[in-house]
Design an enzyme around this catalytic site. Structure first.
Site, mmCIF file in Angstrom:
data_model
loop_
_atom_site.group_PDB
_atom_site.id
_atom_site.type_symbol
_atom_site.label_atom_id
_atom_site.label_comp_id
_atom_site.label_asym_id
_atom_site.label_seq_id
_atom_site.Cartn_x
_atom_site.Cartn_y
_atom_site.Cartn_z
ATOM 1 N N CYS A 23 -30.637 20.184 25.751
ATOM 2 C CA CYS A 23 -31.015 21.176 26.764
ATOM 3 C C CYS A 23 -32.198 22.028 26.327
ATOM 4 O O CYS A 23 -32.776 22.746 27.151
ATOM 5 C CB CYS A 23 -29.817 22.077 27.088
ATOM 6 N N ARG A 65 -20.461 17.787 4.638
ATOM 7 C CA ARG A 65 -19.142 18.011 5.239
ATOM 8 C C ARG A 65 -18.182 16.847 4.997
ATOM 9 O O ARG A 65 -17.047 16.869 5.455
ATOM 10 C CB ARG A 65 -19.288 18.248 6.740
#
Length: 474
Positions: free
Chosen positions: A44, A71
């Site tokens: 966006c 992670r």
């Protein structure tokens, strides 16, 4: 590694699921296959990168490959999943011209969606773009720059350097065509005008931003004209025509032919479901993958989320397909937690969305279209009111148009839209919350919303609209 959680797609839903999973189940492996270079980026934000508000392409990255690795996520870019065998619980992966089979314990299909161009011949011409991906954004911004003066950093590891350099050699366009007056079309009109480019926007229907309703569309149209955008409403584009070199040169439409130097096609997207079409995984009526409240498909151990999957609509209680960023991130996170052993619903959707149109802010939620509301079993009644965004004596206010739709018999709030130049968009969250709570117009009117002259009049525009519509229901 016999039972890894395998994720197909490394964007919003996929990496949200993988990130949550690694935190909840650190002893179990998760593999994310992404067919391209870019992962976890803010789609966006691409019009604002083209405009120049966002300076660097990498500013649009939410999670870098390095951060994913930190992670504990086994992220494999340039690995395309080309087949799914739900009986054998394996996926077939293509990489560097070879394929291999990867077993899974649980599988998430987060393949996203693709831009629609098919109805328009010539959409494949050089200089004809869709704003679907960071490479497209980089190429458009390069095309808008003077040759040799591109602000696109081609040293970025992930960028399609050849594509960007190709358009960086072009002279900047003097006139562009935008095909489609939805989110992308309106946002890109602002981006092109920021580069002082003559901008023509073609919309098949009679008003812009159809999901936001006519009141919003009409006000946005007037504002775009004020900003120098030439609108061609009720005008279908039939074809993009190229020159002898294969570059887009004109737009053929119902009113004739318009010469252009560049075209942006933004007529919608479709879910990427080809991977599951030969499997028992069922598709919904929308063409996206059907899922339950936990994102699970019709096949045990297989989940779907993001722009390729349906969700449950908060108003109708029925499956619907509304591809938006929060929906994808939230569903991915819920599925990651569920697969880790703690079942978590992905949440309902209300179609809550906002868009910026130059100085105007637009918001929408729920069911606005009367035909859709009637088809869902409601007797819709609606009202549009205009109210000030702040106390009349306090500077900086603006007229705010609020449209509310309710069910005549029950008084239940079904949908709403807002447009204005002074903090209008954020007010849609009040309506989204009311819809999620199944509130009536009467209950909405009695909400204790905040008041102070710099922020709102005593009666917020949302309350004014509720008051007027409630009187109509009475």
């Amino acid at each position: 590694m016999t039972d890894p959680f395998v994720v197909i797609g490394g964007d919003a839903a996929g990496l949200s699921a993988a990130s949550k999973f690694t935190r909840e189940a650190p002893d179990r492996d998760v593999i994310v296959f992404e067919k391209g270079e870019w992962v976890s980026y803010a789609h966006c934000g691409t019009p604002y990168y083209v405009k120049g508000t966002v300076e660097r392409l990498t500013d649009l990255l939410s999670l870098s490959p390095e951060q994913a690795s930190e992670r504990g996520i086994d992220l494999r870019r340039n690995h395309e999943v080309v087949g799914v065998d739900t009986d054998a619980e394996t996926v077939t992966v293509a990489q560097d011209g070879e394929t291999f089979s990867q077993p899974y314990g649980d599988l998430l299909v987060a393949t996203g969606a693709h831009a629609v161009t098919g109805p328009i011949p010539g959409a494949e011409l050089d200089g004809a773009f869709t704003m679907h991906g960071l490479d497209s954004a980089a190429a458009v911004r390069a095309a808008l720059s003077e040759p040799g003066d591109s602000t696109v950093d081609t040293s970025i590891e992930y960028v399609d350097t050849a594509l960007v350099e190709k358009y960086a050699d072009w002279e900047p366009p003097e006139r562009v065509a935008i095909v489609g007056g939805g989110y992308v079309g309106v946002e890109m009109a602002e981006a092109f005008r920021a580069h002082d480019v003559e901008t023509h926007l073609f919309q098949r229907s009679g008003h812009l931003l159809p999901p936001f309703g006519e009141a919003v569309g009409e006000r946005v149209a007037d504002h775009l004209r004020e900003q120098g955008v030439t609108l061609h409403l009720n005008t279908a584009v039939e074809e993009l025509v190229g020159d002898e070199g294969g570059r887009v040169a004109s737009v053929v439409h119902g009113d004739g032919n318009t010469d252009v130097d560049l075209a942006l096609v933004g007529i919608g997207i479709k879910p990427n479901t080809a991977l599951v079409e030969d499997t028992p995984v069922e598709l919904g009526a929308s063409g996206a993958i059907a899922v339950d409240e936990y994102g699970a498909t019709s096949v045990d151990g297989v989940y779907a989320a993001g722009d390729c999957a349906e969700d449950t609509h908060a108003v109708t209680g029925e499956p619907d397909w509304v591809p938006l960023g929060l929906t994808a991130n939230r569903a991915g996170r819920g599925i990651g937690q569920t697969v880790a052993g703690d079942p978590s619903p992905v949440g309902d959707i209300a179609g809550t969305a906002v868009v910026k149109a130059f100085d105007l802010e637009c918001g929408r939620v729920g069911l606005l279209d009367h035909e859709q509301a009637s088809a869902a079993g409601f007797d819709p009644v609606s009202k549009t009111v205009t109210a000030g965004s702040r106390s009349g004596y306090y500077p900086g206010g603006d007229d705010t148009d609020v449209t509310l739709v309710a069910d005549r018999e029950s008084g239940r709030l079904l949908g709403g839209a807002i447009v204005g130049a002074d903090r209008a968009a954020i007010r849609i969250d009040t309506l989204a919350t009311a819809i999620e709570a199944d509130m009536t117009i009467d209950e909405l009117e009695r909400l204790d919303l905040a008041y102070a002259p710099p922020f709102s009049p005593v009666w917020d525009p949302v309350l004014v609209a509720a008051k007027v519509l409630n009187g109509q229901l009475d």
